[in-house]
Enzyme design. Structure first.
Site, PDB file in Angstrom:
ATOM      1  N   THR A 195       0.790  -1.240   0.000  1.00 43.55           N
ATOM      2  CA  THR A 195       0.000   0.000   0.000  1.00 43.55           C
ATOM      3  C   THR A 195       0.823   1.292   0.000  1.00 43.55           C
ATOM      4  O   THR A 195       0.264   2.364  -0.227  1.00 43.55           O
ATOM      5  CB  THR A 195      -1.036   0.082   1.150  1.00 43.55           C
ATOM      6  OG1 THR A 195      -0.413   0.461   2.376  1.00 43.55           O
ATOM      7  CG2 THR A 195      -1.827  -1.203   1.293  1.00 43.55           C
ATOM      8  N   ASP A 196       2.125   1.245   0.243  1.00 45.01           N
ATOM      9  CA  ASP A 196       2.920   2.476   0.268  1.00 45.01           C
ATOM     10  C   ASP A 196       4.241   2.295  -0.480  1.00 45.01           C
ATOM     11  O   ASP A 196       5.284   2.786  -0.056  1.00 45.01           O
ATOM     12  CB  ASP A 196       3.194   2.889   1.728  1.00 45.01           C
ATOM     13  CG  ASP A 196       3.665   4.337   1.848  1.00 45.01           C
ATOM     14  OD1 ASP A 196       3.287   5.174   0.995  1.00 45.01           O
ATOM     15  OD2 ASP A 196       4.418   4.640   2.787  1.00 45.01           O
ATOM     16  N   LEU A 197       4.175   1.607  -1.616  1.00 50.30           N
ATOM     17  CA  LEU A 197       5.404   1.284  -2.353  1.00 50.30           C
ATOM     18  C   LEU A 197       5.704   2.388  -3.360  1.00 50.30           C
ATOM     19  O   LEU A 197       5.372   2.296  -4.539  1.00 50.30           O
ATOM     20  CB  LEU A 197       5.269  -0.071  -3.040  1.00 50.30           C
ATOM     21  CG  LEU A 197       6.586  -0.689  -3.553  1.00 50.30           C
ATOM     22  CD1 LEU A 197       7.635  -0.726  -2.456  1.00 50.30           C
ATOM     23  CD2 LEU A 197       6.343  -2.074  -4.098  1.00 50.30           C
ATOM     24  N   ASN A 201      10.599   4.057  -0.783  1.00 51.56           N
ATOM     25  CA  ASN A 201      10.409   2.814  -0.037  1.00 51.56           C
ATOM     26  C   ASN A 201      10.915   1.593  -0.804  1.00 51.56           C
ATOM     27  O   ASN A 201      10.463   0.472  -0.585  1.00 51.56           O
ATOM     28  CB  ASN A 201       8.933   2.625   0.339  1.00 51.56           C
ATOM     29  CG  ASN A 201       8.585   3.392   1.602  1.00 51.56           C
ATOM     30  OD1 ASN A 201       9.463   3.848   2.321  1.00 51.56           O
ATOM     31  ND2 ASN A 201       7.301   3.537   1.876  1.00 51.56           N
TER      32      ASN A 201
END
Length: 301
Positions: A195-197, A201
């Site tokens: 969800t936060d790639l 990251n």
């Protein structure tokens, strides 16, 4: 142990983040106990510091050496809801596309991770970076696990969310309808999501060129993963100006979806939902709210 001033400044003033009264702790209170927490972990896990620490908005990462003199990284995170399931996702992926988890203390939100390089995708040509993220998403495609939030629950909240003052009503209304429509899919909670790639990251590694870090796990649909690539690296140097902006944003979606095997139309639809949600935290009239409108236009045209 000395806590970096910039990291302390990022957390100071934060209140408990939606946790139970027994677990909730303000940023300041957690920082006050952080030196002792680090000392306890270093002693209990037979680790020794091995370089300068790095940090994000909520976590401190300390390079260490294990008792066997192997390089590793000790990550400690301020208690907040999004961090609670990180160890579960990393364990499920077992190093295939993501940083490998060596040890975890979930109660204290402490993780011992394989050591990665500090280089991320920020300075990589954006199409190559999107292709890299897509390749990682393909590796991370595994069945959903228990004890992580569900995309269907998120979609239900978005379907009932009020208008956002940061974007026009037509987009918040569209996001509500799309959230309800997309969540009707029988497989909406079927896969484990990061969800936060986004570009920061993903870090360079020794055993693979790149690995994902810092997941905010969710059980959901893979098309939900694309949106962070749109609001990151989004200045004029990256997106261009005028008509080029729409092309640049749509191209990012196209590249990551092709590499990951994600349906492009559903990725654009979920991106509308996520961008409207993201815009709720942006001041009306700010550069960020303007960027949100720009992305929403590009996903619709």
């Amino acid at each position: 142990m000395r806590i970096p001033g910039a990291f302390a400044a990022a957390l100071d003033g934060r209140g408990p983040d939606g946790l139970s009264p027994a677990d909730g702790v303000s940023g300041r209170d957690w920082l006050d106990g952080l030196p002792r927490l680090l000392d306890d972990l270093l002693d209990g896990w037979a680790l020794r510091p091995d370089g300068e620490s790095r940090w994000g908005s909520c976590a401190l990462v300390l390079p260490v050496r294990t008792g066997d003199d192997e390089p590793a990284a000790l990550k400690v995170t301020w208690p907040h809801l999004e961090a609670r399931a990180e160890h579960l996702a990393l364990r499920a992926w077992d190093g295939d596309g993501a940083v490998r988890l060596l040890r975890a203390d979930p109660h204290r939100l402490a993780l011992l991770l394989e050591r990665l390089e500090p280089t991320d995708l920020t300075d990589v040509w954006v199409e190559e970076a999107c292709e890299t993220v897509g390749g990682l998403l393909a590796r991370l495609d595994v069945p959903a696990i228990a004890r992580v939030p569900r995309l269907s629950a998120y979609a239900a909240r978005q379907a009932a969310a009020p208008d956002s003052p940061a974007v026009p009503h037509r987009y918040t209304d569209q996001a509500r309808h799309l959230a309800a429509e997309l969540a009707a899919d029988a497989d909406v909670d079927a896969r484990l999501l990061h969800t936060d790639l986004h570009y920061e990251n993903v870090l360079a590694a020794a055993r693979l060129p790149w690995l994902a870090i810092d997941p905010k796990p969710m059980a959901g649909e893979r098309a939900f993963e694309v949106a962070p690539l749109l609001w990151n690296r989004a200045d004029a140097d990256e997106l261009g100006t005028g008509p080029a902006i729409r092309w640049s944003l749509r191209r990012r979606v196209e590249v990551v979806c092709e590499a990951a095997g994600i349906d492009e139309a559903r990725a654009r639809a979920w991106s509308v939902v996520r961008v409207v949600d993201w815009a709720r935290d942006q001041p009306p009239g700010s550069a960020a709210s303007g960027l949100a409108v720009t992305i929403l236009k590009a996903m619709n045209d």
